[in-house]
Design a protein around this motif. Sequence first.
Motif, mmCIF file in Angstrom:
data_model
loop_
_atom_site.group_PDB
_atom_site.id
_atom_site.type_symbol
_atom_site.label_atom_id
_atom_site.label_comp_id
_atom_site.label_asym_id
_atom_site.label_seq_id
_atom_site.Cartn_x
_atom_site.Cartn_y
_atom_site.Cartn_z
ATOM 1 N N CYS A 1 0.854 -1.179 0.000
ATOM 2 C CA CYS A 1 0.000 0.000 0.000
ATOM 3 C C CYS A 1 0.895 1.235 0.000
ATOM 4 O O CYS A 1 1.671 1.462 0.941
ATOM 5 C CB CYS A 1 -0.905 -0.004 1.227
ATOM 6 S SG CYS A 1 -1.936 1.468 1.385
ATOM 7 N N GLU A 2 0.814 2.045 -1.055
ATOM 8 C CA GLU A 2 1.670 3.218 -1.198
ATOM 9 C C GLU A 2 1.562 4.165 -0.011
ATOM 10 O O GLU A 2 2.538 4.787 0.401
ATOM 11 C CB GLU A 2 1.321 3.967 -2.486
ATOM 12 C CG GLU A 2 1.624 3.215 -3.756
ATOM 13 C CD GLU A 2 1.264 4.020 -4.994
ATOM 14 O OE1 GLU A 2 1.215 5.257 -4.882
ATOM 15 O OE2 GLU A 2 1.032 3.414 -6.042
ATOM 16 N N LEU B 1 -1.616 -5.954 6.735
ATOM 17 C CA LEU B 1 -1.560 -4.588 6.210
ATOM 18 C C LEU B 1 -2.581 -3.714 6.936
ATOM 19 O O LEU B 1 -2.272 -2.586 7.342
ATOM 20 C CB LEU B 1 -1.824 -4.620 4.702
ATOM 21 C CG LEU B 1 -1.645 -3.334 3.896
ATOM 22 C CD1 LEU B 1 -1.403 -3.668 2.422
ATOM 23 C CD2 LEU B 1 -2.852 -2.399 4.008
ATOM 24 N N ALA B 2 -3.794 -4.229 7.113
ATOM 25 C CA ALA B 2 -4.841 -3.459 7.782
ATOM 26 C C ALA B 2 -4.482 -3.175 9.234
ATOM 27 O O ALA B 2 -4.780 -2.095 9.765
ATOM 28 C CB ALA B 2 -6.172 -4.216 7.701
ATOM 29 N N ALA B 3 -3.834 -4.147 9.894
ATOM 30 C CA ALA B 3 -3.449 -3.946 11.289
ATOM 31 C C ALA B 3 -2.421 -2.828 11.413
ATOM 32 O O ALA B 3 -2.505 -1.986 12.319
ATOM 33 C CB ALA B 3 -2.890 -5.249 11.867
ATOM 34 N N VAL B 4 -1.445 -2.785 10.502
ATOM 35 C CA VAL B 4 -0.449 -1.715 10.526
ATOM 36 C C VAL B 4 -1.105 -0.379 10.210
ATOM 37 O O VAL B 4 -0.772 0.657 10.802
ATOM 38 C CB VAL B 4 0.691 -2.021 9.527
ATOM 39 C CG1 VAL B 4 1.605 -0.813 9.367
ATOM 40 C CG2 VAL B 4 1.489 -3.224 9.987
ATOM 41 N N TRP B 5 -2.053 -0.402 9.287
ATOM 42 C CA TRP B 5 -2.790 0.821 8.945
ATOM 43 C C TRP B 5 -3.452 1.414 10.190
ATOM 44 O O TRP B 5 -3.340 2.612 10.465
ATOM 45 C CB TRP B 5 -3.840 0.490 7.888
ATOM 46 C CG TRP B 5 -4.696 1.647 7.465
ATOM 47 C CD1 TRP B 5 -5.890 2.025 8.003
ATOM 48 C CD2 TRP B 5 -4.426 2.585 6.415
ATOM 49 N NE1 TRP B 5 -6.391 3.116 7.350
ATOM 50 C CE2 TRP B 5 -5.509 3.493 6.364
ATOM 51 C CE3 TRP B 5 -3.389 2.728 5.497
ATOM 52 C CZ2 TRP B 5 -5.573 4.530 5.441
ATOM 53 C CZ3 TRP B 5 -3.454 3.757 4.576
ATOM 54 C CH2 TRP B 5 -4.531 4.654 4.551
ATOM 55 N N GLU B 6 -4.127 0.558 10.969
ATOM 56 C CA GLU B 6 -4.793 1.039 12.175
ATOM 57 C C GLU B 6 -3.795 1.464 13.254
ATOM 58 O O GLU B 6 -3.986 2.477 13.930
ATOM 59 C CB GLU B 6 -5.706 -0.051 12.732
ATOM 60 C CG GLU B 6 -6.985 -0.236 11.937
ATOM 61 C CD GLU B 6 -7.992 -1.062 12.702
ATOM 62 O OE1 GLU B 6 -8.804 -0.465 13.434
ATOM 63 O OE2 GLU B 6 -7.954 -2.298 12.573
ATOM 64 N N LYS B 7 -2.723 0.699 13.413
ATOM 65 C CA LYS B 7 -1.733 1.020 14.442
ATOM 66 C C LYS B 7 -0.992 2.324 14.152
ATOM 67 O O LYS B 7 -0.411 2.921 15.051
ATOM 68 C CB LYS B 7 -0.750 -0.136 14.595
ATOM 69 C CG LYS B 7 -1.359 -1.349 15.289
ATOM 70 C CD LYS B 7 -0.346 -2.471 15.437
ATOM 71 C CE LYS B 7 -0.964 -3.668 16.147
ATOM 72 N NZ LYS B 7 -0.003 -4.777 16.316
ATOM 73 N N SER B 8 -1.001 2.745 12.892
ATOM 74 C CA SER B 8 -0.352 4.015 12.542
ATOM 75 C C SER B 8 -1.287 5.197 12.774
ATOM 76 O O SER B 8 -0.951 6.333 12.432
ATOM 77 C CB SER B 8 0.107 3.988 11.078
ATOM 78 O OG SER B 8 -0.995 3.938 10.194
ATOM 79 N N ASP C 1 -7.206 0.230 -3.421
ATOM 80 C CA ASP C 1 -6.267 -0.026 -4.515
ATOM 81 C C ASP C 1 -4.929 -0.543 -3.988
ATOM 82 O O ASP C 1 -3.858 -0.009 -4.294
ATOM 83 C CB ASP C 1 -6.053 1.235 -5.349
ATOM 84 C CG ASP C 1 -5.574 2.404 -4.503
ATOM 85 O OD1 ASP C 1 -5.711 2.340 -3.266
ATOM 86 O OD2 ASP C 1 -5.055 3.375 -5.086
ATOM 87 N N VAL C 2 -4.983 -1.605 -3.186
ATOM 88 C CA VAL C 2 -3.768 -2.246 -2.693
ATOM 89 C C VAL C 2 -3.126 -3.031 -3.838
ATOM 90 O O VAL C 2 -3.812 -3.703 -4.601
ATOM 91 C CB VAL C 2 -4.104 -3.184 -1.515
ATOM 92 C CG1 VAL C 2 -2.889 -4.002 -1.093
ATOM 93 C CG2 VAL C 2 -4.625 -2.372 -0.337
ATOM 94 N N THR C 3 -1.813 -2.913 -3.957
ATOM 95 C CA THR C 3 -1.100 -3.630 -5.011
ATOM 96 C C THR C 3 -0.900 -5.085 -4.605
ATOM 97 O O THR C 3 -0.453 -5.376 -3.495
ATOM 98 C CB THR C 3 0.279 -2.984 -5.270
ATOM 99 O OG1 THR C 3 0.093 -1.644 -5.696
ATOM 100 C CG2 THR C 3 1.039 -3.746 -6.344
#
Length: 324
Positions: A203-204, A221-228, A238-240
Amino acid sequence: MVAAFHVALCLLAPLVSGSTLRPPPVSFATRLRGGAEDATDSPVDSASGLAADATAEVPPPAALTKEEIMQKLNGVPTFCVVNKDGGVVGMADAEGGKKSVCWFTDAEEARTILKVMSESNPEAGLQLACHGLGGAFTQCNGWGDKKGEGDGVKTASTPDGDDIELRLQGNHALCKSTGPKLKKLLEDNNLDAGCWQLPIFLCERLASPSIMPIFLHPRDLAAVWEKSGRKVEDLPKDVTVLDIRMLVQQMQTATNPWKIFHIVGPKASIDLANEIEKGEVDLSKVDLSKGGETARASEGAEEADAADPDEVPEVEAEEEEVLI
């Protein structure tokens, strides 16, 4: 999830010298920041051992050597079944189908297949071995044949001379849902698809000048997104999605600053690697009555499941480069 089934074991002839298959590094803790626009640090378990630095400058595009790529891959654990003497064990279905040996990237599936095989073959003294992703990638012909130069399938042999396919096995549900389009992408990029595909997710908007995380499952990926500090509803669609062989191929070209790309080892895999190192693999929560589903009792499991594993990002047929 891998389903319970009857298996017949077959011991492989020696695969490689000991220099190729090695356990990954044991230091997995890191702090990972989101994109440069987000100043919120949050702890994330990762095999990279690196911390993001939003004040750093993006390095220039540069190709990586094979040794550098192997170092990145080998930071992530994979798992295979071995006997009490450490010999890698293959399996075939009860009907005598195609024999194979798999290196699993999904810890839950690795635990499940070990329990299934152990119950079917209690005398074999089966256990899990942990190898770095780079060694497993090499064993399974990840560096591959150019299209038309081979069939892309790496095999070993039993002592009786039977061929056994060597496979890198990602999460079964993800591989099943992404496999057809990943095969097409591999063919379009002049790479043989072989007998396995392993999707990776990028994810860019999670990139910073010093790190671009790569994931083996969209829920990580979603977990890191939330933790950030971001909201789950803002997670980009649009995840690659690429096969790992495409990433390795591109890392050998000067199209991106590949030094900042790092594969994030799933926490469950890191935990299992540590259990194997201590000789204390826990199979108590593997419930075969539910088709191999493992009860989730570890702390933070709800966060890891922030994204529905069935909601797999679409594979874009035109995707040929990873850009940040």
